[in-house]
Motif scaffolding. Structure first.
Motif, PDB file in Angstrom:
ATOM      1  N   GLY A 157      -2.848   5.721  -0.151  1.00  0.00           N
ATOM      2  CA  GLY A 157      -4.172   5.348  -0.638  1.00  0.00           C
ATOM      3  C   GLY A 157      -5.307   5.612   0.319  1.00  0.00           C
ATOM      4  N   THR A 207      -8.289   7.379  -1.412  1.00  0.00           N
ATOM      5  CA  THR A 207      -8.980   6.486  -2.346  1.00  0.00           C
ATOM      6  C   THR A 207      -9.869   5.505  -1.583  1.00  0.00           C
ATOM      7  OG1 THR A 207      -7.169   6.680  -3.920  1.00  0.00           O
ATOM      8  CG2 THR A 207      -8.652   4.781  -4.171  1.00  0.00           C
ATOM      9  N   ARG A 241       4.728   5.959  -5.776  1.00  0.00           N
ATOM     10  CA  ARG A 241       3.385   6.540  -5.796  1.00  0.00           C
ATOM     11  C   ARG A 241       3.433   8.059  -5.657  1.00  0.00           C
ATOM     12  NH1 ARG A 241      -0.129   2.468  -1.874  1.00  0.00           N
ATOM     13  NH2 ARG A 241       0.186   0.577  -3.102  1.00  0.00           N
ATOM     14  N   ASN A 295      -1.684  -1.710   1.937  1.00  0.00           N
ATOM     15  CA  ASN A 295      -2.434  -1.436   0.716  1.00  0.00           C
ATOM     16  C   ASN A 295      -1.601  -1.815  -0.508  1.00  0.00           C
ATOM     17  OD1 ASN A 295      -4.289  -0.593  -1.143  1.00  0.00           O
ATOM     18  ND2 ASN A 295      -3.973   1.583  -0.788  1.00  0.00           N
ATOM     19  N   LEU A 315      -5.613  -2.587  -4.216  1.00  0.00           N
ATOM     20  CA  LEU A 315      -6.692  -1.710  -3.782  1.00  0.00           C
ATOM     21  C   LEU A 315      -7.992  -2.461  -3.499  1.00  0.00           C
ATOM     22  CD1 LEU A 315      -7.412   1.208  -3.156  1.00  0.00           C
ATOM     23  CD2 LEU A 315      -8.074   1.474  -5.552  1.00  0.00           C
ATOM     24  N   TYR A 354      -9.633  -2.658   0.144  1.00  0.00           N
ATOM     25  CA  TYR A 354     -10.973  -2.136   0.371  1.00  0.00           C
ATOM     26  C   TYR A 354     -11.865  -3.189   1.031  1.00  0.00           C
ATOM     27  CZ  TYR A 354     -15.702  -0.503  -0.348  1.00  0.00           C
ATOM     28  OH  TYR A 354     -17.005  -0.148  -0.138  1.00  0.00           O
TER      29      TYR A 354
END
Length: 160
Positions: free
Chosen positions: A20, A23, A102, A140, A143, A147
């Motif tokens: 991730g 992202t 993933r 992670n 998300l 973040y």
């Protein structure tokens, strides 16, 4: 009166493929355009390709801050050279199984390529906690939560 530019200490975000990173970086860039990524990069102006012999010559001349794309060696080089003073973030998956899921959901690679990435990821994940080289290790799992933690770290309100 012109506003004062935001100065952010460099942040190096690393972690295995599929964890991730892209992202999270995109989320930071969307919230603060132009601070975390550069737009309008062009070959020959902002990045260059060189032959392997030229690349080896540049390495011998210490022309790069880092150039080793494996495990934690690159980070040790960065810290030892102290040209810049970045903060280091490592993004981890919630589990190795989740990382594999993933990667496979991407449907962009062969099984052999995925297995190679998983082998590299396993080595990275085994080294990260023992290395002591990261200022933040972020799992992670969610998300939005990840973040928020990364954003707090970047802007100095967290030192996880």
């Amino acid at each position: 009166m012109a506003s004062k530019p935001i100065v952010v200490r460099p942040i190096i975000i690393s972690g295995p493929s599929g964890v991730g990173k892209g992202t999270l970086i995109q989320m930071l860039d969307d919230a603060h355009p132009g601070i975390f990524t550069r737009t309008g990069e062009t070959k020959g102006n902002t990045y260059f390709y060189v032959s392997e012999p030229d690349f080896k010559s540049l390495i011998a001349e210490s022309a790069f801050v880092e150039y080793t794309p494996s495990e934690t060696k690159w980070q040790r080089q960065m810290r030892e050279r102290a040209i810049i003073d970045p903060r280091y973030v490592f993004i981890k998956p919630p589990s190795f199984d989740e990382l594999e899921t993933r990667l496979r959901k991407r449907s962009t690679e062969t099984d052999a390529s995925i297995e190679k990435r998983l082998g590299r990821a396993k080595r990275e994940l085994e080294q990260v906690d023992a290395s002591g080289l990261y200022d933040m290790v972020l799992v992670n799992e969610d998300l939005a939560v990840s973040y928020d933690k990364l954003k707090a770290f970047v802007w100095g309100s967290s030192t996880e």
